[in-house]
Write an enzyme that holds these catalytic residues in place. Structure first.
Site, PDB file in Angstrom:
ATOM      1  CG  ASP A   1      18.749  27.734 -17.087  1.00  0.00           C
ATOM      2  OD1 ASP A   1      19.497  26.798 -16.751  1.00  0.00           O
ATOM      3  OD2 ASP A   1      17.506  27.616 -17.167  1.00  0.00           O
TER       4      ASP A   1
ATOM      5  CD  GLU B   1      19.330  21.934 -20.376  1.00  0.00           C
ATOM      6  OE1 GLU B   1      19.501  22.711 -19.415  1.00  0.00           O
ATOM      7  OE2 GLU B   1      18.279  21.267 -20.523  1.00  0.00           O
TER       8      GLU B   1
ATOM      9  CG  HIS C   1      16.161  25.795 -12.474  1.00  0.00           C
ATOM     10  ND1 HIS C   1      16.803  27.017 -12.566  1.00  0.00           N
ATOM     11  CD2 HIS C   1      16.514  25.106 -13.592  1.00  0.00           C
ATOM     12  CE1 HIS C   1      17.515  27.060 -13.682  1.00  0.00           C
ATOM     13  NE2 HIS C   1      17.363  25.907 -14.318  1.00  0.00           N
TER      14      HIS C   1
ATOM     15  CG  HIS D   1      21.164  23.644 -16.070  1.00  0.00           C
ATOM     16  ND1 HIS D   1      19.916  24.059 -15.663  1.00  0.00           N
ATOM     17  CD2 HIS D   1      21.619  22.821 -15.089  1.00  0.00           C
ATOM     18  CE1 HIS D   1      19.631  23.503 -14.499  1.00  0.00           C
ATOM     19  NE2 HIS D   1      20.651  22.746 -14.133  1.00  0.00           N
TER      20      HIS D   1
END
Length: 242
Positions: free
Chosen positions: A162, A219, A155, A222
């Site tokens: 996301d 996740e 990130h 993500h």
């Protein structure tokens, strides 16, 4: 010409002039009134100004860009600019979605395909300055949930997002959990879920992978752009304005 005739002629001219003036005044009044009626009754539609989006052409792959400047087909719910996140804290000064140019190009291509299917990408988080990573680590110093800022996250490189999907009418697609739900229900390999949820996750995952992104097992939201894995951690900060 006799004086009395001259006087009579003068009176006639004055009378005609007065009549003409009245007629002119009447015409002016009608004209003005008619103009007012036209203005009151004719509805002029507002002029629609087409938004001109910028082009990524010619920009270096490592340049940071604001996605909203390049397309109007994305949606945003940037949670870390609010307290509606697992940190229960606001860590961004204002909500913006920036990525590197290379990431932006891949996102634009993926979203174009989603739009054809009646969906669009909705962002929860995009590029994250390393200083924000430090804020997050201070609140939750656990590498299971927050990457250690000393090493940094993808990130922080402008190569991760996301996301979820929503319909073009703005209805969020059911992915089984909310964003930042840390539990087995959010895992990609959890198949013990309703068919609709599994189908939605599959659509998101397969389409993103088609354009160079890869997911992490725990996740569903993500996605990392493979080509940005070796990019440098950055601390570029955008201007929030007034």
């Amino acid at each position: 010409m006799k004086p009395k005739h001259l006087l009579l002629l003068l009176l006639i001219c004055i009378t005609i002039a007065c009549k003409n003036n009245k007629t002119t005044a009447a015409i002016n009044i009608v004209t003005k009134d008619t103009t007012l009626i036209k203005k009151d009754t004719v509805v002029v539609p507002p002029v629609k100004q087409e938004i001109k989006y910028k082009s990524l052409s010619g920009l270096a792959d490592t340049t940071f860009v604001r996605l909203a400047d390049y397309s109007g087909d994305f949606a945003y719910d940037l949670r870390y600019a609010t307290t509606n996140n697992f940190l229960k804290a606001k860590v961004y000064d204002c909500p913006e979605c920036y990525t590197r140019v290379k990431t932006a190009k891949a996102l634009l291509k993926a979203n174009k395909e989603f739009v054809k299917l009646g969906y669009r990408i909705k962002f929860f988080d995009c590029y994250r300055p390393n200083s924000v990573q430090y804020k997050m680590w201070k609140i939750v110093p656990n590498p299971q949930y927050v990457a250690n800022p000393k090493k940094g996250s993808i990130h922080n490189k402008g190569g991760a997002v996301d996301i979820t999907l929503e319909t073009l009418d703005g209805e969020e697609v059911d992915m089984g959990t909310d964003f930042d739900f840390f539990g087995k229900r959010a895992y990609h390999d959890n198949t013990n879920l309703p068919k609709e949820i599994l189908a939605n996750r599959k659509l998101l995952k397969e389409t993103m992978e088609k354009y160079g992104f890869w997911s992490i097992r725990t996740e569903w939201w993500h996605y990392n752009l493979s080509a940005m894995s070796n990019a440098k951690v950055a601390n570029f900060k955008w201007d929030c304005g007034e």
